[in-house]
Design an enzyme around this catalytic site. Structure first.
Site, mmCIF file in Angstrom:
data_model
loop_
_atom_site.group_PDB
_atom_site.id
_atom_site.type_symbol
_atom_site.label_atom_id
_atom_site.label_comp_id
_atom_site.label_asym_id
_atom_site.label_seq_id
_atom_site.Cartn_x
_atom_site.Cartn_y
_atom_site.Cartn_z
ATOM 1 N N LYS A 265 0.833 -1.220 0.000
ATOM 2 C CA LYS A 265 0.000 0.000 0.000
ATOM 3 C C LYS A 265 0.857 1.255 0.000
ATOM 4 C CE LYS A 265 -3.144 -2.799 -0.229
ATOM 5 N NZ LYS A 265 -3.665 -3.073 -1.605
ATOM 6 N N GLU B 254 -2.194 7.825 8.045
ATOM 7 C CA GLU B 254 -3.010 8.748 7.255
ATOM 8 C C GLU B 254 -3.870 9.599 8.185
ATOM 9 O OE1 GLU B 254 -5.463 6.319 4.804
ATOM 10 O OE2 GLU B 254 -3.942 5.976 3.270
ATOM 11 N N HIS C 25 -15.584 -3.805 6.949
ATOM 12 C CA HIS C 25 -14.728 -3.643 5.766
ATOM 13 C C HIS C 25 -15.056 -4.645 4.681
ATOM 14 C CE1 HIS C 25 -12.633 -0.601 7.857
ATOM 15 N NE2 HIS C 25 -12.359 -1.412 8.849
ATOM 16 N N ARG D 218 -7.375 -7.154 -9.699
ATOM 17 C CA ARG D 218 -8.177 -8.362 -9.981
ATOM 18 C C ARG D 218 -9.547 -7.932 -10.469
ATOM 19 N NH1 ARG D 218 -8.785 -7.352 -4.442
ATOM 20 N NH2 ARG D 218 -10.958 -6.961 -3.912
HETATM 21 C C1 MV4 Z 1 -9.883 5.289 5.598
HETATM 22 C C2 MV4 Z 1 -11.095 5.922 5.983
HETATM 23 C C3 MV4 Z 1 -11.018 7.232 6.466
HETATM 24 N N1 MV4 Z 1 -9.806 7.870 6.532
HETATM 25 N N2 MV4 Z 1 -8.720 5.943 5.686
HETATM 26 C C4 MV4 Z 1 -9.644 1.507 4.160
HETATM 27 C C5 MV4 Z 1 -9.943 0.092 3.758
HETATM 28 C C6 MV4 Z 1 -11.378 0.172 3.410
HETATM 29 N N3 MV4 Z 1 -12.091 -1.066 3.408
HETATM 30 C C7 MV4 Z 1 -11.897 1.081 4.437
HETATM 31 N N4 MV4 Z 1 -10.920 2.073 4.563
HETATM 32 C C8 MV4 Z 1 -11.032 3.339 5.021
HETATM 33 N N5 MV4 Z 1 -9.884 4.028 5.139
HETATM 34 C C9 MV4 Z 1 -8.686 7.222 6.136
HETATM 35 N N6 MV4 Z 1 -7.506 7.878 6.217
HETATM 36 C C10 MV4 Z 1 -12.310 5.204 5.877
HETATM 37 C C11 MV4 Z 1 -12.261 3.923 5.361
HETATM 38 C C12 MV4 Z 1 -13.520 3.205 5.215
HETATM 39 C C13 MV4 Z 1 -14.145 2.696 6.335
HETATM 40 C C14 MV4 Z 1 -13.563 2.849 7.572
HETATM 41 C C15 MV4 Z 1 -14.223 2.323 8.652
HETATM 42 C C16 MV4 Z 1 -15.437 1.678 8.522
HETATM 43 C C17 MV4 Z 1 -15.998 1.511 7.294
HETATM 44 C C18 MV4 Z 1 -15.362 2.011 6.177
HETATM 45 C C19 MV4 Z 1 -15.915 1.832 4.891
HETATM 46 C C20 MV4 Z 1 -15.254 2.331 3.794
HETATM 47 C C21 MV4 Z 1 -14.046 3.037 3.951
#
Ligand code: MV4
Length: 530
Positions: free
Chosen positions: A116, A200, A235, A293
């Site tokens: 990443k 981040e 996630h 993918r």
């Molecule tokens: C984040 C974020 C907010 N700020 N990174 C990364 C993996 C992806 N599945 C979710 N990710 C996120 N990364 C920063 N700097 C918000 C998400 C995010 C998320 C985070 C917590 C709970 C549900 C989420 C759904 C989509 C994205």
């Protein structure tokens, strides 16, 4: 053009890949574990090779057995699908080393995006905005501390070798940083064998929007528009749609161009997805990661663009140019997909393995169901519990939701619990219908759901329960338990819930058998003994 392709996967995606082969008059070869001997994808293929026992590590992740199966059946190419070995650079190299075509990107592109931090470096080099934070891995806690001060809390600690939320830690204040740093590192070391982290700035309540890209070996790179994937549980995307309810043409163009720039920067070939976080209010977007993918949710893009993405993958792998230019791509209507899992939404989405005793699959105008199961299919604890995907297409989002609602009500599965009831509530939720989606949707949806059901929420009005009422309630609970125990022992034949019992076949039967369906001959044992 290939005459035979081996499908290195199982379930609904294996069925999807077999169908694309059939459309191109290519003979599909299936692989299966002993637990999948009766699976739908095995029945649909021309030939099927048993590649090992149920555990994925001994079957669907067994590079040697899969390459051996391709060699034995004289397949010219291998399609990995998604999950399992789809983004495994060693697998891609092993396939090429065996003189076969890997239907996907190069091993180098996989590795570039699999890290990443190197993915973030690629985005920076391509002048694409990234989520504010470090590009290189953190070298120490002290560095994490100073960078967090620089960006300001809350911050997100992420594993360089992670992705998809694995090993992610939200840190709300300096006091939490040390423990979060230590825990994230040990979790990353355990999960990926690589403990490096990056940091981040948290993007508050973003939308999770991804861009589908496609590239051939002649220098053509295009984008097929966006998919809204903000509705995630732990996630795991559960509802995806195309286009995003934002439906902002300018935003689509800017994000599409950014995604194409990144694909070009890594000499990408085939289907890929560039994920972004989007700040709803400002429409600013930030590169998150790239998936090398075919994605689970590719059907919503296919429904809106009319492009068969798997067909395109196979043609590109065979050396053809993309069958469309960027200018020729049109987005028509709106599509929404629900992932149907064998999980119990009334029991914290606990897995619900077992035998499917009944299936009523929806159909009709604008409905597409991609499934890997049938009646009597065994949903195993060994694999991901997703059994199918239900997608709806309409001329606009309202018509699509109407159709999806009808199809979800029509869809019935017996013998196991599924998430269908969960989606029936989502498609009736006013925030969902209004398209007000962000990554906090599931959390706030669950709060609305609890409130609507009147328990577990502070809003429930206090009621006076007298001693007599308490006795009546206790009696009712006890009676319900007796009923439940009685019904469990009265399981109708064939519907015994083999919860957690993992059936193993005796080792002696573990021969690798090729079933050549065309001549209905059973060729002898294959593999190490042969
Ligand atoms: C984040 C974020 C907010 N700020 N990174 C990364 C993996 C992806 N599945 C979710 N990710 C996120 N990364 C920063 N700097 C918000 C998400 C995010 C998320 C985070 C917590 C709970 C549900 C989420 C759904 C989509 C994205």
């Amino acid at each position: 053009m290939f005459s035979k392709i081996l499908i290195a996967n199982r379930g609904e995606i294996a069925v999807r890949l077999i169908r694309a082969c059939r459309d191109l008059a290519i003979s599909p070869v299936a692989v299966y574990s002993e637990a999948d001997a009766g699976a739908v994808h095995v029945r649909l293929a021309d030939e099927a090779v048993c590649i090992g026992p149920a555990p994925s590590s001994q079957s669907y992740l067994n590079i040697t057995a899969i390459v051996e199966a391709a060699r034995r059946t004289k397949a010219e190419a291998i399609h990995p699908g998604y999950g399992f070995l789809a983004e495994n650079a060693d697998f891609a190299r092993a396939v090429a080393a065996a003189g076969l075509k890997f239907i996907g990107p190069t091993a180098a592109a996989m590795e570039r995006m699999g890290s990443k931090t190197s993915a973030r470096r690629a985005a920076v080099d391509a002048c694409v905005p990234i989520v504010p934070g470090t590009v290189e891995p953190l070298n120490s806690f002290l560095e994490a501390h100073s960078v967090a001060e620089q960006f300001g809390y809350p911050v997100m600690l992420k594993a360089s070798a992670g992705g998809g939320g694995k090993g992610m830690r939200l840190v709300a204040s300096p006091q939490e940083l040390q423990s979060a740093f230590d825990n994230a590192r040990s979790e990353a070391a355990g999960a990926f064998g690589d403990d490096s982290l990056y940091l981040e700035k948290v993007v508050e309540r973003p939308r999770h929007i991804e861009i589908q890209v496609f590239a051939d070996t002649h220098g053509n790179v295009v984008h097929l528009g966006e998919r809204e994937c903000s509705i995630q549980r732990r996630h795991q995307k559960v509802v995806e749609e195309c286009p995003s309810p934002i439906n902002d043409t300018n935003l689509r163009q800017r994000m599409g161009e950014a995604a194409v720039k990144i694909a070009r920067a890594v000499a990408y070939v085939g289907a890929g997805t560039v994920e972004f976080l989007v700040a709803d209010a400002t429409r600013e977007f930030y590169f998150l990661e790239m998936n090398t993918r075919l994605q689970v949710e590719h059907p919503v893009t296919e429904l809106v663009t009319g492009i068969d993405m798997v067909r395109e993958q196979i043609m590109v792998a065979a050396g053809a140019r993309l069958s469309f230019s960027q200018e020729e791509i049109r987005w028509q209507g709106h599509a929404i997909e629900c992932r149907v899992y064998a999980e119990d939404p009334e029991n914290n989405f606990f897995p619900s393995p077992g035998t499917i005793s009944f299936l009523q699959v929806p159909s009709g105008p604008g409905i597409r169901e991609d499934s890997g199961v049938r009646v009597n299919s065994e949903v195993s604890v060994h694999y991901d519990p997703m059994i199918s995907k239900l997608a709806a297409w309409g001329r606009n989002r309202t018509e699509t939701i109407d159709r999806l609602r009808r199809a979800l009500d029509e869809y019935q599965v017996g013998g196991i619990k599924t998430t269908l009831a969960f989606f029936r509530e989502i498609v009736r939720d006013e925030e969902f219908i209004a398209g007000r989606l962000d990554t906090g949707f599931i959390t706030s949806f669950n709060e609305r759901r609890e409130t609507a059901r009147g328990f577990g929420s502070p809003q429930t009005e206090e009621i006076e329960i007298g001693r007599r009422d308490l006795a009546l309630i206790a009696g009712a609970i006890h009676y319900a338990k007796l009923q439940r125990e009685a019904s469990l022992h009265r399981q109708p034949a064939g519907e015994v819930q083999n919860r957690w019992k993992i059936s193993r076949r005796p080792a002696s039967v573990r021969q690798r058998t090729i079933i050549d369906k065309r001549s209905s001959r059973l060729r002898g044992p294959v593999g190490d003994k042969a």
